[in-house]
Design a protein around this motif. Structure first.
Motif, short mmCIF file in Angstrom:
data_model
loop_
_atom_site.label_atom_id
_atom_site.label_comp_id
_atom_site.label_asym_id
_atom_site.label_seq_id
_atom_site.Cartn_x
_atom_site.Cartn_y
_atom_site.Cartn_z
N LEU A 1 -0.63 29.04 -53.62
CA LEU A 1 -0.91 29.95 -52.38
C LEU A 1 -2.09 30.59 -52.41
O LEU A 1 -3.04 30.59 -51.61
CB LEU A 1 0.31 30.91 -52.46
N PHE B 1 3.93 43.97 -53.00
CA PHE B 1 4.38 43.87 -54.32
C PHE B 1 5.65 42.96 -54.45
O PHE B 1 6.06 42.68 -55.53
CB PHE B 1 4.64 45.19 -55.16
N ALA B 2 6.32 42.69 -53.53
CA ALA B 2 7.60 41.89 -53.48
C ALA B 2 7.04 40.61 -53.15
O ALA B 2 8.16 39.67 -53.17
CB ALA B 2 8.61 42.51 -52.69
N GLY B 3 5.89 40.18 -52.98
CA GLY B 3 5.39 39.09 -52.39
C GLY B 3 5.58 38.17 -53.35
O GLY B 3 5.92 38.20 -54.43
N PRO B 4 4.73 36.86 -52.90
CA PRO B 4 4.92 35.74 -53.80
C PRO B 4 3.81 35.66 -54.87
O PRO B 4 2.93 35.25 -54.84
CB PRO B 4 4.59 34.40 -52.82
N LEU B 5 4.23 36.64 -55.92
CA LEU B 5 3.12 36.81 -56.92
C LEU B 5 3.60 36.18 -58.29
O LEU B 5 4.71 35.89 -58.47
CB LEU B 5 3.01 38.33 -56.91
N TYR C 1 -1.79 38.15 -48.41
CA TYR C 1 -0.88 37.02 -47.71
C TYR C 1 -0.23 37.71 -46.87
O TYR C 1 0.48 38.78 -46.98
CB TYR C 1 -0.20 36.69 -48.91
N GLN D 1 1.10 33.16 -56.30
CA GLN D 1 1.34 31.97 -57.01
C GLN D 1 0.15 31.11 -57.00
O GLN D 1 -0.36 31.11 -55.73
CB GLN D 1 2.71 31.43 -56.33
#
Lengths: 270, 332
Positions: free
Chosen positions: B304, B287-291, B235, B301
């Protein structure tokens, strides 16, 4: 620069103390410790127990993980000429049969060799490798506090089958180590730079302390807080990254919920 | 490139070991009893070691052929993988190997004959059926080919086993070994891609998208069956444009009619591996993303992840028939 040097005897330590301009730390210390600008040196005494104790003692003084460690000393060798210096890529403990393999990640062009840690002075030099009395205990101990890449040994040949150990004295040890100071300086610099890389990788988020002092977090919540603050810093780098607005939060749970919302708002949904 | 080679003492006279030693005459040779002594100790940092990995030459005594994870297939009923190597020349931030292993050293298992014997035994358990064997699960199949000579040994062996299908999975352009021999009906060379911008940020040391496409084109012209692996899909704010451009670039180069398969899967990792990766690269934006974490897996998520895969699937449908497309849903 941040590195711990572990040396068995004072004559071996003296050239290092002189080269790095180290000063005695505390005369009441049970073991002699010298330091300056992030370089610490401890004189352990001879043998495995002494090396392990000194390594543990030095760690306890700092409580810092992932520092660089270097064991420096003279040692016997089965075939190398007197004065040759090597990093150590394999440490075997004669009594237990255990082996350790310090990862060789330094790009220095300094040769490496194997070492056998024995409990008594070696006079037969049966294998073409180093013989010492401290490296195995030092390495096993230091690896409890740092990653193996950061824990290294540098040995200098003081005796071999043609030059028996009985001829080695304080002057010899001092001279041999002094002659390798150029290589040692490079190893110390590179190893402490590697340690800095490892330590920098775990820099705490700026707002962490303020949050921890204001609200009461469980251990699990502390981990969540740490990561949420870290994610905010990554996703919204300075100068855009302002301290999170958490003034209205009444509890740690509310802080975590607010941070979660703030993080999720940063993603543009497709 | 390789300064230290660790060799299991029982292998010092093994022909492949002797050959590799001759290739790296200036490397320091270190003997060990078992490769695990070097590879498995706890006090190791994958990230620090990745800057200068060593080569470990070892024997794999058991567990040489394993059932492939669910969702790994590209058609057919039977899927297995075998790993002649552990770890990879490249340094992809999302790679699960960093979470699985403590060491970044390359382990090369030199007992190829034992692997091949186990492959034959596995094949014999499915008489008359096609069985897939994946070689690029714990490593890149081709990246270390000049050292491993993997293709030199395994391809002639597979040539005599028409029901054994071999997938070579790679991000490498090391295709000379393949080009010097005739294409095989039961071998697929599968290349992994992310958009160039993503690749530059996350796939360190990996050849550019265009260089990989050039290598694929050479293989396609030589008659080799090719696979495309858009896995993991990553993403970013403008992922739609990035993947649209990537697909356009890929399908402008390759002849779709000659493609074997295309697979697609969103970024996902087992939770424990993800934790290790965050510890190794705490400041990595990926790794800081929308997980989210669910069922022991960390992935995008749900809305997404679905949106990304749906978008890519629709885009791919503009270029390839549905029958070529295989979704990789490990969480399924």
């Amino acid at each position: 620069m941040s590195i711990n040097l572990v040396v068995a005897l004072m004559p071996e330590a003296k050239p290092l103390i002189s080269h790095f301009d180290l000063a005695a730390v505390n005369t009441r210390s049970p073991l002699p410790v010298f330091q300056r600008d992030g370089i610490r040196l401890i004189v352990s005494g001879i043998g495995a127990a002494a090396a392990a104790a000194a390594t543990g003692y030095l760690f306890a003084q700092q409580q810092q993980r992932d520092l660089a460690w270097l064991n420096v000393g003279v040692a016997g060798h089965g075939c190398l000429a007197i004065g040759e210096g090597r990093l150590i890529h394999k440490i075997s403990e004669h009594n237990s049969g255990r082996n350790w393999f310090p990862p060789q990640t330094l790009k220095l062009g300094v040769a490496s060799d194997a070492l056998n840690s024995v409990s008594r002075i070696e006079r037969r030099y049966a294998q073409p490798q180093f013989y010492d009395m401290e490296a195995a205990a030092y390495y096993a101990t230091a690896c409890r506090f740092s990653s193996g890449e950061l824990v290294q040994c540098f040995k200098i040949v003081s005796d071999n089958p043609s030059h028996p150990v009985d001829a080695v004295n304080a002057d010899t040890a001092r001279t041999l180590i002094g002659a390798q100071m150029k290589s040692l300086d490079r190893v110390v610099t590179a190893l402490s730079a590697l340690s800095d890389t490892a330590i920098k990788a775990v820099t705490e988020p700026a707002a962490l302390d303020a949050c921890l002092s204001r609200w009461s977090f469980t251990v699990t919540q502390q981990n969540q807080l740490y990561r949420l603050l870290q994610r905010l810093e990554i996703l919204e780098p300075a100068p855009a990254n302002k301290a999170p607005d958490l003034g209205h939060c009444q509890s740690a749970t509310a802080v975590l919920a607010a941070l979660n919302r703030q993080v999720n708002q940063l993603f543009v949904q497709p | 490139m390789i300064d230290h080679i660790y060799i299991e003492s029982g292998l010092r006279e093994h022909p492949r070991v002797v050959e590799i030693k001759q290739r790296y005459t200036s490397a320091t040779i270190v003997e060990c009893d078992r490769y695990g002594e070097v590879f498995n100790p706890k006090a190791q940092n994958f990230r620090l070691q990745k800057s200068r990995p060593a080569l470990i030459l070892a024997d794999k005594p058991r567990g040489r052929v394993q059932q492939a994870p669910a969702g790994y297939g590209i058609g057919g009923d039977h899927h297995y993988y075998f790993s002649h190597m552990l770890n990879c020349l490249y340094d992809c931030r999302y790679c699960f190997l960093q979470g699985m292993y403590r060491s970044a050293h390359y382990v090369l298992f030199v007992n190829y004959e034992d692997f091949m014997r186990d492959i034959r035994t596995t094949l014999a358990a499915h008489p008359g059926e096609d069985v897939w064997f994946y070689s690029g699960y714990d490593c890149d199949s081709l990246a270390l080919e000049p050292v491993s000579r993997f293709c030199d040994y395994f391809l002639p062996e597979f040539a005599g086993l028409p029901h054994a299908k071999l997938e070579l999975r790679t991000k490498s352009t090391q295709v000379r070994g393949l080009l010097k021999q005739p294409a095989m009906d039961n071998v697929v060379v599968a290349f992994s891609f992310t958009p160039q911008e993503v690749s530059a940020a996350l796939e360190h040391k990996v050849p550019s998208v265009q260089k990989r496409l050039d290598a694929m084109l050479q293989l396609q012209r030589a008659g080799w069956q090719l696979g495309l692996r858009f896995d993991p899909v990553i993403y970013s704010d403008n992922f739609k444009q990035q993947y649209r451009e990537l697909f356009a670039q890929v399908f402008a180069t390759l002849d779709v009619a000659l493609l074997h398969s295309v697979s697609i899967g969103a970024f996902r990792l087992p939770k424990q591996f993800f934790k290790t990766l965050v510890r190794l690269h705490p400041h990595e934006a990926l790794f800081a993303g929308p997980l989210r974490e669910e069922g022991g897996m960390v992935s995008y998520q749900q809305s997404l992840g679905t949106e990304m895969i749906d978008f890519c699937t629709e885009e791919l449908a503009r270029y390839i028939p549905q029958a070529l497309l295989f979704p990789c849903d490990y969480a399924a």
